[in-house]
Scaffold this active site. Structure first.
Site, PDB file in Angstrom:
ATOM      1  N   ASP A  61       0.878  -1.168   0.000  1.00 46.79           N
ATOM      2  CA  ASP A  61       0.000   0.000   0.000  1.00 46.79           C
ATOM      3  C   ASP A  61       0.913   1.214   0.000  1.00 46.79           C
ATOM      4  O   ASP A  61       1.584   1.496   1.002  1.00 46.79           O
ATOM      5  CB  ASP A  61      -0.904  -0.005   1.236  1.00 46.79           C
ATOM      6  CG  ASP A  61      -1.823   1.197   1.309  1.00 46.79           C
ATOM      7  OD1 ASP A  61      -1.654   2.150   0.519  1.00 46.79           O
ATOM      8  OD2 ASP A  61      -2.715   1.204   2.185  1.00 46.79           O
ATOM      9  N   ASN A  88       3.686   2.568 -10.656  1.00 51.44           N
ATOM     10  CA  ASN A  88       2.499   2.589 -11.509  1.00 51.44           C
ATOM     11  C   ASN A  88       1.214   2.860 -10.728  1.00 51.44           C
ATOM     12  O   ASN A  88       0.251   3.377 -11.291  1.00 51.44           O
ATOM     13  CB  ASN A  88       2.383   1.258 -12.246  1.00 51.44           C
ATOM     14  CG  ASN A  88       1.051   1.084 -12.934  1.00 51.44           C
ATOM     15  OD1 ASN A  88       0.784   1.673 -13.981  1.00 51.44           O
ATOM     16  ND2 ASN A  88       0.181   0.271 -12.340  1.00 51.44           N
ATOM     17  N   TYR A 166      -6.519  15.139 -10.123  1.00 52.76           N
ATOM     18  CA  TYR A 166      -5.749  14.154 -10.875  1.00 52.76           C
ATOM     19  C   TYR A 166      -4.707  14.776 -11.808  1.00 52.76           C
ATOM     20  O   TYR A 166      -3.523  14.424 -11.744  1.00 52.76           O
ATOM     21  CB  TYR A 166      -6.686  13.249 -11.689  1.00 52.76           C
ATOM     22  CG  TYR A 166      -5.943  12.197 -12.465  1.00 52.76           C
ATOM     23  CD1 TYR A 166      -5.345  11.119 -11.820  1.00 52.76           C
ATOM     24  CD2 TYR A 166      -5.812  12.275 -13.855  1.00 52.76           C
ATOM     25  CE1 TYR A 166      -4.638  10.154 -12.528  1.00 52.76           C
ATOM     26  CE2 TYR A 166      -5.118  11.313 -14.564  1.00 52.76           C
ATOM     27  CZ  TYR A 166      -4.537  10.255 -13.903  1.00 52.76           C
ATOM     28  OH  TYR A 166      -3.828   9.306 -14.596  1.00 52.76           O
ATOM     29  N   LYS A 170      -0.268  14.603 -11.647  1.00 52.13           N
ATOM     30  CA  LYS A 170       0.688  14.076 -12.613  1.00 52.13           C
ATOM     31  C   LYS A 170       1.726  15.135 -13.000  1.00 52.13           C
ATOM     32  O   LYS A 170       2.884  14.810 -13.280  1.00 52.13           O
ATOM     33  CB  LYS A 170      -0.044  13.546 -13.851  1.00 52.13           C
ATOM     34  CG  LYS A 170      -0.906  12.320 -13.554  1.00 52.13           C
ATOM     35  CD  LYS A 170      -0.091  11.168 -12.955  1.00 52.13           C
ATOM     36  CE  LYS A 170      -0.911   9.907 -12.799  1.00 52.13           C
ATOM     37  NZ  LYS A 170      -0.119   8.779 -12.240  1.00 52.13           N
ATOM     38  N   THR A 201      -9.072   1.423 -19.092  1.00 51.54           N
ATOM     39  CA  THR A 201      -8.925   0.729 -17.815  1.00 51.54           C
ATOM     40  C   THR A 201     -10.118   1.090 -16.941  1.00 51.54           C
ATOM     41  O   THR A 201     -10.912   1.986 -17.263  1.00 51.54           O
ATOM     42  CB  THR A 201      -7.638   1.144 -17.079  1.00 51.54           C
ATOM     43  OG1 THR A 201      -7.740   2.523 -16.686  1.00 51.54           O
ATOM     44  CG2 THR A 201      -6.412   0.976 -17.959  1.00 51.54           C
TER      45      THR A 201
END
Length: 243
Positions: A61, A88, A166, A170, A201
């Site tokens: 985790d 990832n 989000y 990144k 995904t």
């Protein structure tokens, strides 16, 4: 100690992470499947082994110090070193993520996993990576982290929806990657960020136009860079991503 190349992939029980593990495993590498969920992790390991891949499960985790420390201990006990780390694991955070109305808890959760989690895992694994002849670190980023694309493109396919948690996470991850490259420039460790493209995904409700296998290709390329390869860069299949 084994001379087999050892890799650890976080969030490797499904999607792009699983395909990165499968791709590196197909090279004859031993791949650690890092994942929180025990059942999904064991299922992924069994599937990889059925395909002839030397895979092993790593309970992990990325948001938990004790879990990450234990994972480093497991890799050390098994292999004595780590050759490749692929960060990832990531979350998108719940919607909506409009800047003016976002729940700040969502921003904290996304940054905790996508940025702080990467730092936590990388630092825990660095002593093992330093024992490798050709250590590589790959941080899985996204084209939505590109300030250039966000500010110059109106194509939602390449820039994504408005997502104040989000997308900036990144961008943050890309900047963190550069800082590691600067600190580690006098070592043999190469660290780069990779953009998988818009992959179908469960993170995006399978709306993507690329397969997980296609999305994994950039990570596999960056994981197998030659010793004179780049570091501190942001890459996709077509080359350098405009920052």
């Amino acid at each position: 100690m084994s001379e087999q190349t050892i890799a650890l992939i976080t969030g490797a029980n499904k999607g792009i992470g699983y395909e990165i593990a499968a791709g590196l495993g197909a090279l004859g590498w031993s791949v650690g499947v890092g994942a929180r969920d025990e059942q999904r992790r064991e299922t992924a390991v069994a599937k990889l082994r059925a395909a002839g891949i030397d895979a092993f499960g790593v309970p992990l985790d990325v948001t938990d110090d004790a879990s990450v420390t234990a994972a480093a201990g497991l890799v050390e006990e098994r292999a004595g070193r780590l050759d490749v780390l692929v960060n990832n694991a990531g979350v998108t955070g719940s919607a909506p993520q409009l800047p003016t109305t976002v729940d700040l808890a969502v921003v904290r959760t996304v940054v905790e996993t996508n940025v702080i989690g990467v730092i936590r895992v990388t630092n825990a694994m660095l002593p093992l990576l330093r024992r490798s002849a050709s250590p590589r670190i790959v941080n899985m980023s996204s084209g939505v982290g590109s300030l250039t694309r966000q500010s110059t493109s109106t194509d939602e396919l390449s820039t994504g929806p408005v997502a104040v948690a989000y997308s900036p996470s990144k961008t943050f991850l890309n900047a963190v990657t550069v800082q590691y490259a600067k600190e580690l420039r006098d070592t043999n460790i190469l660290i780069n960020a990779g953009c998988p493209g818009f992959v179908a995904t469960d993170l995006n409700g399978f709306r993507g136009i690329r397969t997980p296998e296609q999305g994994a290709a950039i990570a596999i390329r960056l994981a197998t860079l030659p010793d004179d390869g780049p570091t501190g860069g942001f890459f996709e299949d077509a080359g350098v991503v405009p920052w």
